[in-house]
Enzyme design. Structure first.
Site, PDB file in Angstrom:
ATOM      1  N   SER A  64       1.038  -1.187  -0.047  1.00  0.00           N
ATOM      2  CA  SER A  64      -0.131  -0.407  -0.124  1.00  0.00           C
ATOM      3  C   SER A  64       0.311   1.119  -0.061  1.00  0.00           C
ATOM      4  CB  SER A  64      -0.832   0.064   1.052  1.00  0.00           C
ATOM      5  OG  SER A  64      -2.110  -1.062   1.198  1.00  0.00           O
ATOM      6  N   ASP A  73      -6.845  -8.399   4.339  1.00  0.00           N
ATOM      7  CA  ASP A  73      -5.969  -9.033   2.996  1.00  0.00           C
ATOM      8  C   ASP A  73      -5.613  -9.860   3.811  1.00  0.00           C
ATOM      9  OD1 ASP A  73      -6.200  -7.368   1.016  1.00  0.00           O
ATOM     10  OD2 ASP A  73      -4.582  -6.215   1.638  1.00  0.00           O
ATOM     11  N   GLY A  91      -5.307  -4.068  -8.151  1.00  0.00           N
ATOM     12  CA  GLY A  91      -6.392  -3.230  -7.580  1.00  0.00           C
ATOM     13  C   GLY A  91      -6.604  -2.037  -7.194  1.00  0.00           C
ATOM     14  N   ARG A 108      -2.708 -14.122  -3.014  1.00  0.00           N
ATOM     15  CA  ARG A 108      -2.601 -14.128  -1.276  1.00  0.00           C
ATOM     16  C   ARG A 108      -3.062 -15.782  -1.362  1.00  0.00           C
ATOM     17  NH1 ARG A 108      -2.977  -8.164  -1.112  1.00  0.00           N
ATOM     18  NH2 ARG A 108      -1.274  -7.868   0.071  1.00  0.00           N
ATOM     19  N   LYS A 161     -11.742  -9.071  -3.674  1.00  0.00           N
ATOM     20  CA  LYS A 161     -10.717  -9.392  -4.077  1.00  0.00           C
ATOM     21  C   LYS A 161      -9.608  -9.733  -5.062  1.00  0.00           C
ATOM     22  CE  LYS A 161     -10.464  -6.979  -0.234  1.00  0.00           C
ATOM     23  NZ  LYS A 161      -9.729  -5.497  -0.602  1.00  0.00           N
TER      24      LYS A 161
HETATM   25  C1  S3P Z   1      -5.826  -1.144   0.078  1.00  0.00           C
HETATM   26  C2  S3P Z   1      -7.152  -1.807  -0.127  1.00  0.00           C
HETATM   27  C3  S3P Z   1      -7.169  -2.656   0.480  1.00  0.00           C
HETATM   28  C4  S3P Z   1      -6.444  -3.852   0.503  1.00  0.00           C
HETATM   29  C5  S3P Z   1      -5.826  -3.905  -0.999  1.00  0.00           C
HETATM   30  C6  S3P Z   1      -4.889  -2.537  -0.800  1.00  0.00           C
HETATM   31  C7  S3P Z   1      -5.264  -0.118  -0.670  1.00  0.00           C
HETATM   32  O1  S3P Z   1      -8.617  -3.046  -0.266  1.00  0.00           O
HETATM   33  O2  S3P Z   1      -7.898  -5.082   0.396  1.00  0.00           O
HETATM   34  O3  S3P Z   1      -5.098  -5.233  -0.859  1.00  0.00           O
HETATM   35  O4  S3P Z   1      -3.792  -0.271  -0.410  1.00  0.00           O
HETATM   36  O5  S3P Z   1      -5.856   1.021  -0.833  1.00  0.00           O
HETATM   37  P1  S3P Z   1      -9.845  -2.449   0.097  1.00  0.00           P
HETATM   38  O6  S3P Z   1      -9.729  -0.520   0.203  1.00  0.00           O
HETATM   39  O7  S3P Z   1     -10.675  -2.013  -1.525  1.00  0.00           O
HETATM   40  O8  S3P Z   1     -10.494  -3.124   0.887  1.00  0.00           O
END
Ligand code: S3P
Length: 446
Positions: free
Chosen positions: A28, A326, A100, A399, A353
Site C-alpha cells: 500500500s 487481506d 486493484g 494470497r 478481491k
Molecule cells: C489497499 C486496500 C484494501 C486492500 C488492498 C490494498 C490499499 O482494499 O485489500 O490489498 O492499498 O488501499 P480495499 O480498500 O478495497 O478494502
C-alpha cells in the site's frame, strides 16, 4: 520485467522454522510513494519500496503519465515530481496487471488532471468492480466510459479542477477513499470521505508528510470522516517504506502452526489500521512478541518474534475486518489448527478481491479435509487434522497461493498449488525465503 509463467509449487510437512525472515516492503505504501512523489514539487527518494509486479505496474503507469522514475543500484527509487497539474496523457492504455490498488488510485489521479487515460488489467482485475470508484469520480465531474457493469477497460477524462464533494462510502475501503482524495487534490475547497469503519490511512499520513492539510475525525455515530483541503501544492519528501504486515502474515502463521518453530520478523509496519491479524492471533493464544516498537519515517514499526503455539478458536468482530482484510485467507488456514471454532464476521468484501476469497479458500480447505462453512458475510472454520494431498489453483491471487502453500506445511500429504507465478505480485521471493527458514516448499516435479 520477466516473470515465470505457470509455476507450480508444492509444500509438505515442516517442523522447526527458524531464523530471521525479511519480508518485502509494504504494498500500500509503495504504490502511494510513487503516486504522491509524482504529484509533488521536487525529488522524492524512496527506500524499502516493494519491487513486486503490482508496484512495478504503478511505476510504469506513472512513467507513461510523464514522470521520471528511476531505480538506483542501492535499491533507492528516485521520483522527479511534476507538481499537481504536470501529468501528460499516456500514448497507450495503462495496464495495471493484477493491481486493484494501482488501477483505482490512478483513476483518482487522472480525474484530477485535464487528460484522458484508458485503464486495463489482467483476467482477475478485469472482473473486479470499478463502479465503486467511478461513481464518486463522476460526482466530481469526471467523464467515465466503461465496459458493462463498470468493468475494465475504463476510460477516464479528468479535469484540472474537479468538484469538491462529500462522499459517504457504503464500505470501508482505502481504495475508494484514496481515489476520491487524490482527485480532490486539485479540487477547489474541501473533499470529504465518510466511511462506516476506518480503513487503512496511509494516503492521509503520506499526504500530510507532503504538506497537505488532511483531517480525520470519528463522529458520535461511529462514522469515520476524512477531509482534504484541495489546491495546495505537495512538496517532495523522502519516504522509508516499512515491511508489509500483510506479507509477514504468511511466515507468522507458518511459525505458529509448525512444531518447534521460532522466527523473528524485523521492522514490520504496525499501523493500528493494519494489525488486526496480530491482535486476533494473540487472542487465539499465539505466542507473538512485539519487540522494539519504534517510529521509522513517520510510521510505527516493530520486530515480531513468533513461536509455535496451541491456538483456540474465537469469534472475530466485524469492526475488525477492515484492519485485517487481506489476512483472512491465511487466518482461515490458522483456524484449521485451532481448538474449537473460529468465526470471521464482516468478511463480505473478500468476495471482490483478486478472487472471491471466501469461496476459493473454503473450496480448497474443504478439499484438504477441513471443516468450513460460510455465508455472504461470515466464514466459520472448525479445527481438525488436514489430510492435504490435493492440488489447488491460485486463480491469479497471490494470497490464495501463499495461503495454500502454508497449509501444506501442516498437512498429512503434500499440497500442490498451480499458478504460483502470481506470488510475484506482492512477495517476489516468498518460496526462497520460506525455504531458507526451513520450509519444505519445492517446484512441483523437482
Ligand atoms: C489497499 C486496500 C484494501 C486492500 C488492498 C490494498 C490499499 O482494499 O485489500 O490489498 O492499498 O488501499 P480495499 O480498500 O478495497 O478494502
Amino acid at each position: 520485467m520477466s516473470m515465470q509463467t505457470n509455476l507450480s509449487l508444492s509444500s509438505q510437512r515442516t517442523d522447526n522454522l527458524a531464523g530471521i525472515i525479511d519480508v518485502p516492503g509494504d504494498k500500500s505504501m509503495s504504490h502511494r510513494s510513487l503516486i504522491l512523489g509524482s504529484l509533488a514539487i521536487g525529488t522524492t527518494k524512496v527506500t524499502g519500496l516493494l519491487e513486486g509486479a503490482d508496484v512495478l505496474a504503478t511505476a510504469d503507469a506513472m512513467r507513461a503519465l510523464g514522470v521520471d522514475i528511476t531505480r538506483h543500484d542501492d535499491g533507492t527509487w528516485v521520483i522527479v515530481g511534476q507538481g499537481l497539474h504536470g501529468l501528460v496523457a499516456p500514448e497507450t492504455a495503462l495496464d495495471l496487471g493484477n493491481s486493484g490498488t494501482g488501477v483505482r488510485l490512478l483513476m483518482g489521479v487522472v480525474a484530477g488532471q485535464a487528460i484522458t487515460a484508458t485503464f486495463t488489467g489482467d483476467a482477475s482485475l478485469s472482473v473486479r468492480p470499478m463502479a465503486r470508484i467511478t461513481d464518486p469520480l463522476q460526482q466530481m465531474g469526471t467523464h467515465v466510459a466503461s465496459r458493462d457493469g463498470g468493468l475494465l477497460p475504463v476510460t477516464i477524462t479528468g479535469q484540472s479542477e474537479p468538484m469538491a464533494i462529500s462522499y459517504e462510502s457504503p464500505v470501508a475501503s482505502a481504495q475508494i477513499k484514496s481515489a476520491i482524495l487524490l482527485a480532490g487534490l486539485t479540487a477547489r475547497g474541501d473533499t470529504e470521505v465518510i466511511e462506516p469503519h476506518a480503513s487503512r490511512d496511509h494516503t492521509e499520513s503520506m499526504l500530510r508528510h507532503f504538506g497537505a492539510t488532511v483531517e480525520q475525525t470519528v463522529r458520535d455515530d461511529g462514522t469515520h470522516h476524512v477531509q482534504l483541503h484541495g489546491g495546495a501544492q505537495l512538496i517532495a519528501a523522502d519516504i522509508a517504506v516499512p515491511r508489509d504486515p500483510s506479507s509477514a502474515a504468511f511466515p507468522m502463521v507458518a511459525a505458529l502452526l509448525t512444531k518447534g518453530s521460532d522466527i523473528t520478523l524485523p521492522s514490520i509496519g504496525m499501523n493500528p489500521l493494519r494489525t488486526g491479524l496480530i491482535t486476533t492471533l494473540i487472542e487465539m493464544g499465539g505466542d507473538i512478541s512485539i519487540l522494539n516498537p519504534r517510529d521509522e519515517g513517520g510510521e510505527p514499526v516493530a520486530d515480531l518474534r513468533v513461536r509455535h503455539s496451541d491456538l483456540h478458536g474465537i469469534n472475530i468482530p466485524a469492526e475488525r475486518a477492515a484492519s485485517m482484510i487481506d489476512e483472512f485467507p491465511i487466518l482461515s488456514v490458522a483456524a484449521t489448527q485451532a481448538y474449537g471454532t473460529t468465526i470471521m464476521n464482516g468478511v463480505a468484501e473478500l468476495r471482490v478481491k483478486e478472487t472471491d476469497r471466501i469461496k476459493v479458500m473454503a473450496d480448497g480447505l474443504i478439499a484438504a479435509g477441513a471443516i468450513v462453512s460460510y455465508d455472504d458475510d461470515t466464514m466459520t472454520v472448525t479445527g481438525g487434522p488436514i489430510a492435504g494431498g490435493m492440488t489447488v489453483n491460485s486463480q491469479h491471487d497471490h494470497r490464495i497461493a501463499m495461503s495454500f502453500l502454508t497449509l501444506g506445511l501442516i498437512s498429512n500429504a503434500p499440497v500442490s498449488v498451480e499458478g504460483c507465478e502470481t506470488i510475484h505480485t506482492s512477495f517476489p521471493d516468498f518460496a526462497k525465503i520460506m525455504q531458507n527458514a526451513g520450509a519444505n516448499i519445492a517446484e512441483t516435479g523437482s
